[in-house]
Design a protein around this motif. Sequence first.
Motif, short mmCIF file in Angstrom:
data_model
loop_
_atom_site.label_atom_id
_atom_site.label_comp_id
_atom_site.label_asym_id
_atom_site.label_seq_id
_atom_site.Cartn_x
_atom_site.Cartn_y
_atom_site.Cartn_z
N VAL A 71 -8.64 -0.98 2.10
CA VAL A 71 -8.12 0.01 3.03
C VAL A 71 -7.38 -0.69 4.17
O VAL A 71 -6.26 -0.31 4.55
CB VAL A 71 -9.27 0.89 3.58
CG1 VAL A 71 -8.80 1.69 4.79
CG2 VAL A 71 -9.78 1.84 2.50
N TYR A 72 -7.98 -1.76 4.71
CA TYR A 72 -7.33 -2.52 5.77
C TYR A 72 -6.04 -3.17 5.26
O TYR A 72 -5.03 -3.23 5.97
CB TYR A 72 -8.28 -3.59 6.32
CG TYR A 72 -9.02 -3.13 7.55
CD1 TYR A 72 -10.12 -2.29 7.43
CD2 TYR A 72 -8.63 -3.53 8.82
CE1 TYR A 72 -10.82 -1.86 8.55
CE2 TYR A 72 -9.32 -3.10 9.94
CZ TYR A 72 -10.41 -2.26 9.80
OH TYR A 72 -11.09 -1.84 10.91
N ASP A 73 -6.09 -3.67 4.05
CA ASP A 73 -4.89 -4.26 3.46
C ASP A 73 -3.76 -3.25 3.45
O ASP A 73 -2.60 -3.56 3.79
CB ASP A 73 -5.21 -4.75 2.04
CG ASP A 73 -3.99 -5.30 1.33
OD1 ASP A 73 -3.63 -6.46 1.58
OD2 ASP A 73 -3.38 -4.56 0.52
N TYR A 74 -4.06 -2.02 3.08
CA TYR A 74 -3.06 -0.95 3.05
C TYR A 74 -2.53 -0.67 4.44
O TYR A 74 -1.31 -0.57 4.66
CB TYR A 74 -3.69 0.31 2.44
CG TYR A 74 -2.83 1.54 2.51
CD1 TYR A 74 -1.57 1.59 1.92
CD2 TYR A 74 -3.29 2.69 3.16
CE1 TYR A 74 -0.79 2.74 1.98
CE2 TYR A 74 -2.53 3.83 3.22
CZ TYR A 74 -1.28 3.86 2.63
OH TYR A 74 -0.51 5.01 2.69
N TRP A 75 -3.42 -0.54 5.43
CA TRP A 75 -2.99 -0.27 6.79
C TRP A 75 -2.08 -1.37 7.32
O TRP A 75 -1.18 -1.13 8.12
CB TRP A 75 -4.20 -0.13 7.71
CG TRP A 75 -4.90 1.20 7.61
CD1 TRP A 75 -4.34 2.40 7.25
CD2 TRP A 75 -6.27 1.46 7.90
NE1 TRP A 75 -5.30 3.39 7.29
CE2 TRP A 75 -6.49 2.85 7.69
CE3 TRP A 75 -7.34 0.67 8.31
CZ2 TRP A 75 -7.72 3.44 7.88
CZ3 TRP A 75 -8.57 1.27 8.50
CH2 TRP A 75 -8.76 2.64 8.29
N LEU A 76 -2.32 -2.60 6.86
CA LEU A 76 -1.53 -3.74 7.34
C LEU A 76 -0.24 -3.94 6.58
O LEU A 76 0.52 -4.86 6.85
CB LEU A 76 -2.38 -5.01 7.27
CG LEU A 76 -3.54 -5.09 8.27
CD1 LEU A 76 -4.49 -6.22 7.91
CD2 LEU A 76 -3.01 -5.26 9.69
N GLY A 77 0.00 -3.09 5.58
CA GLY A 77 1.23 -3.19 4.82
C GLY A 77 1.15 -4.13 3.64
O GLY A 77 2.17 -4.54 3.09
N GLY A 78 -0.08 -4.48 3.22
CA GLY A 78 -0.26 -5.37 2.07
C GLY A 78 -0.13 -4.65 0.74
O GLY A 78 -0.02 -3.42 0.67
N ALA A 79 -0.19 -5.42 -0.33
CA ALA A 79 -0.02 -4.88 -1.68
C ALA A 79 -1.29 -4.93 -2.50
O ALA A 79 -1.27 -4.57 -3.68
CB ALA A 79 1.08 -5.66 -2.40
N HIS A 80 -2.41 -5.34 -1.90
CA HIS A 80 -3.65 -5.50 -2.66
C HIS A 80 -4.58 -4.31 -2.40
O HIS A 80 -5.65 -4.43 -1.81
CB HIS A 80 -4.32 -6.83 -2.29
CG HIS A 80 -3.45 -8.01 -2.60
ND1 HIS A 80 -2.69 -8.63 -1.65
CD2 HIS A 80 -3.22 -8.64 -3.76
CE1 HIS A 80 -2.01 -9.62 -2.21
NE2 HIS A 80 -2.31 -9.65 -3.49
N ASN A 81 -4.13 -3.15 -2.86
CA ASN A 81 -4.89 -1.91 -2.70
C ASN A 81 -4.49 -0.94 -3.81
O ASN A 81 -3.46 -1.12 -4.48
CB ASN A 81 -4.64 -1.30 -1.31
CG ASN A 81 -3.16 -1.12 -1.01
OD1 ASN A 81 -2.53 -0.19 -1.49
ND2 ASN A 81 -2.60 -2.03 -0.21
#
Length: 270
Positions: free
Chosen positions: A21-31
């Motif tokens: 979820v944090y990865d998504y909020w930070l703009g990452g691709a691992h979600n």
Amino acid sequence: MERPTWAPGDIDLGRPSIARVYDYWLGGAHNFAVDRAVADKVLADVPVLKNVILNHRAFLRRAVRHLLARGVRQFLDLGSGIPTVGNVHEIAQTVDPSARVVYVDVDPVAVAHSRAILTGNPLVSVLQTDVRDVGRVMRSPEVGRQLDFDRPVGVLMVALLHFMADEDDPRGVVAAYRDAVPSGSFLALSHAGYEEGEWDPVWDEAKSTYNRGVSEITYRSKQEVEALFEGFDLVPPGVERLPLWRPESPDDVTGGADNFIGFGAVGRKP
């Protein structure tokens, strides 16, 4: 769904993970879709949360760059989550390819994804343990392999300690890491909090929503955050609102910077 190459086989892709979820909020691709659904629901209730999280991440980048400029080439990132966009090893190894990093997190999902992502980088290790167990962290093979205690270490506690209740003794945890690293080492820390006398009831509502949807959080005052740096010499400007701690450009100073609900600082162990 088809399992991507970075997702370990023992991870249930159908269950949401706070780390992803944090990865998504930070703009990452691992979600995954299940993580994004939870993330969007929380943001619908607390829209300001994403800006808060992005500011903690921006502080991490600025703090790491500052430590690199001060000659630090090895980092202990506590409560690291998934090393997503703007992570420590990429920032450090861009400046010096020989820089070393140990990521520490208790979340098995975050650790499993991190190890898969970092395969092939021998200068970065991932340790799964509770950061409150300082002795276990410092005696670990991962720390022993990567960190040289004859040289300064950059200890990173970004968006970590507000997940520790008072009974967890966050001041004692910080002091134990301070005592475990050599003189000349640094602590970079960010924390959700407020100035004495400025409490806003809206923050209670936001905290309640966050506690229900993400994890229990403890706000602390600026004075309480300053107390965490006992035994360190604070780097100017000291404990400051996150967007105002050494901004590198006008883009770093977001709207509401003067009353941002969180602080950051860097201190040096004499």
